[in-house]
Design a protein around this motif. Structure first.
Motif, PDB file in Angstrom:
ATOM      1  N   ASP A 145      51.918 -20.854  27.755  1.00 62.76           N
ATOM      2  CA  ASP A 145      51.932 -21.128  29.186  1.00 62.76           C
ATOM      3  C   ASP A 145      52.933 -22.203  29.579  1.00 62.76           C
ATOM      4  O   ASP A 145      53.087 -22.496  30.758  1.00 62.76           O
ATOM      5  CB  ASP A 145      50.532 -21.557  29.653  1.00 62.76           C
ATOM      6  CG  ASP A 145      49.507 -20.455  29.425  1.00 62.76           C
ATOM      7  OD1 ASP A 145      49.948 -19.289  29.327  1.00 62.76           O
ATOM      8  OD2 ASP A 145      48.311 -20.758  29.327  1.00 62.76           O
ATOM      9  N   LEU A 146      53.596 -22.812  28.601  1.00 60.09           N
ATOM     10  CA  LEU A 146      54.549 -23.861  28.932  1.00 60.09           C
ATOM     11  C   LEU A 146      55.920 -23.252  29.211  1.00 60.09           C
ATOM     12  O   LEU A 146      56.252 -22.185  28.706  1.00 60.09           O
ATOM     13  CB  LEU A 146      54.675 -24.841  27.759  1.00 60.09           C
ATOM     14  CG  LEU A 146      53.404 -25.542  27.295  1.00 60.09           C
ATOM     15  CD1 LEU A 146      53.716 -26.472  26.139  1.00 60.09           C
ATOM     16  CD2 LEU A 146      52.771 -26.319  28.432  1.00 60.09           C
ATOM     17  N   THR A 147      56.727 -23.960  30.008  1.00 59.68           N
ATOM     18  CA  THR A 147      58.099 -23.507  30.203  1.00 59.68           C
ATOM     19  C   THR A 147      58.881 -23.822  28.936  1.00 59.68           C
ATOM     20  O   THR A 147      58.431 -24.590  28.077  1.00 59.68           O
ATOM     21  CB  THR A 147      58.775 -24.234  31.373  1.00 59.68           C
ATOM     22  OG1 THR A 147      58.875 -25.618  31.011  1.00 59.68           O
ATOM     23  CG2 THR A 147      57.984 -24.097  32.646  1.00 59.68           C
ATOM     24  N   ILE A 148      60.080 -23.263  28.860  1.00 61.97           N
ATOM     25  CA  ILE A 148      60.857 -23.456  27.634  1.00 61.97           C
ATOM     26  C   ILE A 148      61.216 -24.936  27.458  1.00 61.97           C
ATOM     27  O   ILE A 148      61.241 -25.460  26.342  1.00 61.97           O
ATOM     28  CB  ILE A 148      62.083 -22.522  27.625  1.00 61.97           C
ATOM     29  CG1 ILE A 148      62.776 -22.576  26.278  1.00 61.97           C
ATOM     30  CG2 ILE A 148      63.036 -22.823  28.733  1.00 61.97           C
ATOM     31  CD1 ILE A 148      63.715 -21.423  26.036  1.00 61.97           C
ATOM     32  N   ALA A 149      61.449 -25.632  28.587  1.00 58.79           N
ATOM     33  CA  ALA A 149      61.763 -27.062  28.504  1.00 58.79           C
ATOM     34  C   ALA A 149      60.553 -27.834  27.971  1.00 58.79           C
ATOM     35  O   ALA A 149      60.685 -28.698  27.099  1.00 58.79           O
ATOM     36  CB  ALA A 149      62.166 -27.586  29.870  1.00 58.79           C
ATOM     37  N   GLU A 150      59.370 -27.494  28.470  1.00 56.98           N
ATOM     38  CA  GLU A 150      58.171 -28.199  28.020  1.00 56.98           C
ATOM     39  C   GLU A 150      57.902 -27.940  26.541  1.00 56.98           C
ATOM     40  O   GLU A 150      57.507 -28.831  25.804  1.00 56.98           O
ATOM     41  CB  GLU A 150      56.961 -27.757  28.862  1.00 56.98           C
ATOM     42  CG  GLU A 150      56.999 -28.310  30.265  1.00 56.98           C
ATOM     43  CD  GLU A 150      55.909 -27.714  31.157  1.00 56.98           C
ATOM     44  OE1 GLU A 150      55.520 -28.387  32.107  1.00 56.98           O
ATOM     45  OE2 GLU A 150      55.465 -26.575  30.901  1.00 56.98           O
ATOM     46  N   ARG A 151      58.179 -26.715  26.115  1.00 60.37           N
ATOM     47  CA  ARG A 151      57.972 -26.390  24.701  1.00 60.37           C
ATOM     48  C   ARG A 151      58.885 -27.247  23.832  1.00 60.37           C
ATOM     49  O   ARG A 151      58.490 -27.756  22.796  1.00 60.37           O
ATOM     50  CB  ARG A 151      58.270 -24.908  24.447  1.00 60.37           C
ATOM     51  CG  ARG A 151      57.062 -24.031  24.656  1.00 60.37           C
ATOM     52  CD  ARG A 151      57.388 -22.603  24.339  1.00 60.37           C
ATOM     53  NE  ARG A 151      57.539 -21.845  25.559  1.00 60.37           N
ATOM     54  CZ  ARG A 151      58.030 -20.615  25.614  1.00 60.37           C
ATOM     55  NH1 ARG A 151      58.451 -20.020  24.510  1.00 60.37           N
ATOM     56  NH2 ARG A 151      58.113 -19.983  26.753  1.00 60.37           N
ATOM     57  N   GLN A 152      60.131 -27.377  24.306  1.00 60.15           N
ATOM     58  CA  GLN A 152      61.066 -28.178  23.533  1.00 60.15           C
ATOM     59  C   GLN A 152      60.588 -29.636  23.472  1.00 60.15           C
ATOM     60  O   GLN A 152      60.647 -30.276  22.429  1.00 60.15           O
ATOM     61  CB  GLN A 152      62.452 -28.080  24.174  1.00 60.15           C
ATOM     62  CG  GLN A 152      63.536 -28.607  23.260  1.00 60.15           C
ATOM     63  CD  GLN A 152      64.870 -27.947  23.523  1.00 60.15           C
ATOM     64  OE1 GLN A 152      65.166 -27.541  24.643  1.00 60.15           O
ATOM     65  NE2 GLN A 152      65.694 -27.851  22.510  1.00 60.15           N
TER      66      GLN A 152
END
Lengths: 486, 315
Positions: A145-152
Motif C-alpha cells: 500500500d505504500l508508494t514507491i518513494a515510501e517503500r524506498q
C-alpha cells in the motif's frame, strides 16, 4: 599494505573479475572502503557498479580476485552480513505482502522473542524519523500500500537500523531515484552524520550533485574497471562526467518557443474538487512536477485508462505509456527484448492479425541502433539487460507506436547521463514531429526541458509554469506553498 | 545447431519422452503384437483429451487463478443437445455441430459474465456454471439415450490412412491453436496478460476482451469435444465428461505449460495426452487391479512433472 590500513578497511575488493557469458561485467576492479568515509561510485549503465556491489555483499562470487572484510579474507552473504555490510538495492527488495515492521524482521534476524513485533515497530519508527524527520509513513501498513518513494524510504531506514550489531557499511544503490529533492536532502544529511560517527557508506547515484556534495571520495567505473579514484574535492560536475566518458552538453539553451496550434489534444479535469484542467497541445512536452507521490502517477494512469478501452482492440491507440516502476507495470519477464519492444505496436507489424517476423525484427533492429540497447541479440531475454537498458526498451516500446500522446511515469530512474541525453534528443525530435509528451519526472533537469509544467500538490494541480518560468525555485515554491517550508 | 539446443530446452520434449517409454514398455510386454492396435487406440482416446486440453491451456495461459472447471458439464450438455437435435438423421449433422458450438459460446459468455460482473474468482465461477449446465443437461436428457446419426458415428469411429479421424481433427485444431499462439497478435496478448495483466493493460492490450474471447474459446472446444465423444461412443451419457475435468488440466501441466501463466505450449499437450492414455493401458496390460492402477498413475504423473520441472530449475 601495512597493518593500520588493514584495520581501517571495512571492505576491500582487489583485482575482481566477473563475466556473464561473453560479457565482462568486471575486469580487474579494485574497491577499498575504509571506516568513516562515504565513497561515491559513478559510471554508465553497464559499467559494473551493480556487479561490484553484489560482489561486496557476497551475492556473487568473483571468478578472480579477493574480497576481504576488515582485513580478513572471506566470502558469501553470511560473511558480509557478519562484518556489518548492508545493502539497499536499486530494485526494491521488500516483501510487498508484509507490513513495514515485519519486513524489518526479515532483515534483522536478531529481532526475536515474543515481543518482536513491538521491537521491530519501534526500531523502524525510530530510524525513519531519524533519517526522514516529518515523514508520514504508517509502519503498520502493508508494503504493497505504500508508494514507491515510501517503500524506498522504508528500505533505507531498515538497512540503517540496528538491533545488536550496528551496520559498518551501508551500500546505497540509487537511493534517491524515487525520492523528491526534499527527501533526498534529508537522506544525504543523514549519510553525512552516519559517516561522521564512524560508519561507511557506498553511494551509487546518477545525480552527480548528490555524489559531489556527500562523498569524501569518488570512484569512477567504466567497462568493468575503475578509471578514477580521487577525493571528491578534486572533481566538478564537468570533470566527473568527462571521467565517465561522456561529453557534457549544454542544457536548456536550445529550447525553442513553440507556437501552439489548434485545439488541445488532451484536456482533462483530474480532480472533481478543483476546476483546473490538464491540457496538452500537439508537439508539446508537458512536465508534471512536484514532490514525489503527490498524485502525478495517478494522474497519468487516469488519463491513460480512461482513453484506452479494455474490451475492443483499437487500430490506432491514442496514447502510449512508459512505465517508471518496470517490475510492476513495465516488462514482461518471460519474453525476449524484441517481444517486449513490439508488444504495443503489433497491429502495425502484422497483416490479418498474424505477426510478420520480418517486420518485427526490422523494427527491433532499427530501435536497437537508434536508442543503443546494449545487447548482442534482440532475442535474448529482457532480464539479461541492465536496468537502464530495460528502461530504454520500454521507452522504445512507446515510441514505436503511432500514438500521438506519450505518457511517461518518471521513466529515467536509474538511467545514466549519456543515455538520458540520447533520449532527450529523441524526445525533442519526436515532439517537433508533432508528438505530445506528458512527462512526470522527479528530476529538476528533466522538468527544465519541458515546454510547460504542471506542479502537483496533494493530488491536484497547484501551479502551471510556462517557458522561462520553469525554474527550480518556482517549482519548489509551488510544491511547498501552504505546506512545510524547505 | 541452435535448433538442437532449443529442442533440449523445450519442456514438451519430456512428455513425449515419457509417452515413448511407456509405449515401448507396453509393446515389449506383449511381444510386439500390439504395436499397431495400441497406437491407433492411443491416438483415438488421446484426441479427446487434446481437444479439451488445448482450450484449457489457453485459459491457464492467462495467468494465476485462471482455470475453466465447466469443461465436463459443457461436454455433456453439448453432446446431449446435439444428439437430440440431430435425432439420428444424417441430414442434421451440421445443424448438430452448430448447436454444439452455440452451447459452447453461451457457456463461455456465461463464465466470463460471472467472473467479470460478479467478480467471482474463475475457479468458483466456472464450477458454479458447471452445476447449472449439468442440471440443464439432466433435464434435457431425461434418461433417454439417443443414438448419433449413422454417418457421423461411422466417421468418428473410422480411420483415414490408418489414422483415426478424431485424431486428425485434433491435429487440425492443435495446428490452428499453435498458429494462434505463436504467430498471431491474440497469442502475444494472452501471453502478456499471463505475465502481468497490469503491464499488459498499460501496453495497450484490451485485457478484458482478450480474456473473454479465451473463455469462450475454451468452452467451444469443450463443446466440440463433447459432440465428437458422444458420436464416437454411440450416445451421450450424463457422466461422459467426468474424467475430462482432471484430464484437461493434467495434460496442460504435464505438457509443460507454465501453471503460473504466460507460457504455453501445444506440442506438449499431445505428448501428455498420449502419455496419459498409454499409462492406463500399460498398467492394464500388466494386469494390475483398479486400486494399484490409480496409485501408479498418480506416481508416474508426479515423476514426469518432477523430471520436467527439475530441469527448468537447474538452468
Amino acid at each position: 599494505m601495512n597493518e593500520i590500513a588493514h584495520e581501517q578497511e571495512v571492505v576491500a575488493a582487489r583485482g575482481v573479475k566477473v563475466a556473464f557469458g561473453a560479457v565482462r561485467a568486471l575486469d580487474g576492479a579494485d574497491l577499498v572502503i575504509r571506516a568513516g568515509e562515504c565513497v561515491g561510485l559513478v559510471g554508465h549503465n553497464g559499467a559494473g557498479k551493480s556487479t561490484i556491489v553484489n560482489v561486496i555483499n557476497g551475492g556473487l562470487t568473483p571468478h578472480e580476485g579477493t574480497i576481504s572484510y576488515g582485513g580478513e579474507v572471506a566470502q558469501g552473504i553470511t560473511a558480509s552480513r557478519a562484518h556489518g555490510v548492508r545493502c539497499v538495492f536499486q530494485e526494491l527488495s521488500l516483501c510487498p505482502n508484509l507490513t513495514v515492521a515485519e519486513n524489518a524482521r526479515v532483515m534483522h534476524s536478531d529481532l526475536t522473542g515474543t515481543g518482536w513485533r513491538k521491537q521491530a515497530l519501534a526500531l523502524v519508527k525510530q530510524q525513519l524519523s531519524d533519517i526522514f524527520p516529518g515523514h508520514t509513513i504508517d509502519c503498520e501498513s502493508v508494503v504493497e500500500d505504500l508508494t514507491i518513494a515510501e517503500r524506498q524510504m522504508v528500505e533505507i531506514a531498515i538497512s540503517f537500523g540496528a538491533v545488536a550489531d550496528r551496520p559498518r557499511l551501508v551500500i546505497l544503490d540509487e537511493p534517491t531515484s524515487s525520492l523528491d529533492a526534499g527527501l533526498a536532502g534529508q537522506l544525504m544529511a543523514y549519510v553525512r552524520r552516519f559517516v561522521e560517527a564512524g560508519g561507511s557508506v557506498l553511494l551509487i547515484s546518477h545525480i552527480l550533485g548528490e555524489i559531489l556534495s556527500t562523498s569524501n571520495r569518488i570512484v569512477v567505473m567504466k567497462d568493468g574497471k575503475v578509471v578514477a579514484d580521487k577525493p571528491a574535492s578534486q572533481f566538478q560536475t564537468r570533470s566527473l562526467v568527462e571521467a565517465m566518458g561522456s561529453v557534457v552538453r549544454e542544457q536548456g539553451s536550445d529550447r525553442t518557443a513553440r507556437v501552439r496550434t489548434g485545439d488541445a489534444v488532451l484536456s482533462k479535469q483530474l480532480n472533481p474538487r478543483s476546476d483546473s484542467r490538464l491540457e496538452a497541445y500537439a508537439g508539446e512536452i508537458v512536465g508534471l512536477a512536484g514532490l514525489g507521490g503527490h498524485g502525478q502517477t495517478e494522474a497519468l494512469l487516469e488519463i491513460y485508462l480512461s482513453a484506452n478501452g479494455n474490451w475492443w482492440p483499437t487500430r490506432e491507440p491514442k496514447m502510449a505509456f512508459v512505465a517508471g516502476d518496470r517490475g510492476l507495470n513495465g516488462t514482461f519477464s518471460l519474453w525476449s527484448i524484441l517481444k517486449n519492444l513490439s508488444v504495443s505496436s503489433l497491429k502495425a507489424l502484422s497483416s490479418r492479425s498474424m505477426i510478420s517476423d520480418g517486420r518485427e525484427a526490422e523494427v527491433g533492429d532499427r530501435w536497437r541502433k537508434r536508442i543503443e540497447i546494449r545487447t548482442p541479440d534482440m532475442d535474448n531475454p529482457i532480464l539479461s539487460l541492465s536496468g537502464g537498458n530495460q528502461q530504454k526498451v520500454l521507452f522504445a516500446r512507446a515510441l514505436v507506436t503511432t500514438s500521438k500522446i506519450v505518457l511517461m511515469d518518471d521513466p529515467m530512474r536509474g538511467v545514466d547521463i549519456g543515455t538520458k541525453q540520447e533520449v532527450y534528443e529523441i524526445l525533442r525530435s519526436e515532439a517537433s514531429a508533432g508528438r505530445t509528451f506528458i512527462w512526470y519526472s522527479t528530476e529538476m533537469d528533466e522538468i527544465r526541458l519541458c515546454d510547460r509544467v504542471y506542479v502537483f500538490r496533494d493530488g491536484a494541480i497547484a501551479a502551471e509554469l510556462v517557458g522561462e518560468e520553469i525554474t527550480e525555485a518556482n517549482v519548489l515554491a509551488a510544491s511547498f506553498a501552504g505546506g512545510v517550508a524547505v | 545447431m541452435s535448433a538442437v539446443r532449443n529442442l533440449g530446452s523445450r519442456p514438451w520434449i519430456w512428455s513425449f519422452a515419457a509417452a515413448a517409454i511407456v509405449w515401448v514398455a507396453t509393446v515389449w510386454f506383449t511381444g510386439g503384437s500390439s504395436a499397431f492396435g495400441l497406437s491407433q487406440a492411443t491416438l483415438t482416446f488421446a484426441a479427446f483429451s487434446i481437444i479439451v486440453g488445448v482450450g484449457q491451456m489457453f485459459v491457464i495461459t492467462l495467468g494465476p487463478g485462471n482455470i475453466d472447471l465447466s469443461v465436463p458439464a459443457t461436454m455433456t450438455l453439448s453432446g446431449t443437445l446435439a444428439l437430440k437435435v440431430m435425432d439420428v438423421q444424417d441430414g442434421m449433422i451440421l445443424v448438430g455441430l452448430l448447436v454444439a458450438v452455440l452451447v459452447g459460446v453461451a457457456i463461455g459468455i456465461g463464465n466470463y459474465a460471472l467472473i467479470k460482473l460478479l467478480r467471482i474468482p474463475p475457479i468458483i465461477a466456472t464450477l458454479s456454471m458447471s452445476f447449472i449446465v449439468q442440471s440443464f443437461a439432466i433435464w434435457t436428457n431425461r434418461g433417454l439415450r439417443i443414438k448419433p446419426p449413422e454417418m457421423l458415428s461411422s466417421f468418428a469411429t473410422s480411420y483415414s490412412f490408418g489414422i483415426p479421424n478424431v485424431a486428425l481433427i485434433a491435429l487440425l485444431i492443435s495446428t490452428v491453436a499453435w498458429v494462434l499462439l505463436e504467430k498471431s497478435i491474440y497469442g502475444r496478448w494472452i501471453s502478456a496478460i499471463g505475465q502481468s495483466s497490469f503491464a499488459a493493460r498499460m501496453a495497450g492490450i484490451p485485457v478484458d476482451g482478450t480474456r473473454f474471447v479465451t473463455y469462450v474459446l475454451c468452452a467451444v472446444l469443450a463443446a466440440l469435444c463433447g459432440y465428437l465423444l458422444a458420436s464416437f461412443s454411440g450416445g451421450a451419457a450424463l457422466n461422459m465428461g467426468a474424467e475430462y475435468l482432471l484430464m484437461s488440466i493434467a495434460v496442460v501441466v504435464i505438457g509443460g505449460t507454465a501453471v503460473a501463466g504466460g507460457n504455453s505450449n501445444v506440442p506438449g499437450i499431445w505428448g501428455a495426452s498420449l502419455f496419459m492414455f498409454l499409462v492406463v493401458s500399460m498398467l492394464n496390460t500388466y494386469g494390475f487391479g483398479a486400486g494399484v492402477r490409480l496409485i501408479l498413475t498418480g506416481l508416474i504423473i508426479i515423476a514426469v512433472i518432477l523430471a520436467a520441472g527439475g530441469r527448468k530449475a537447474v538452468r
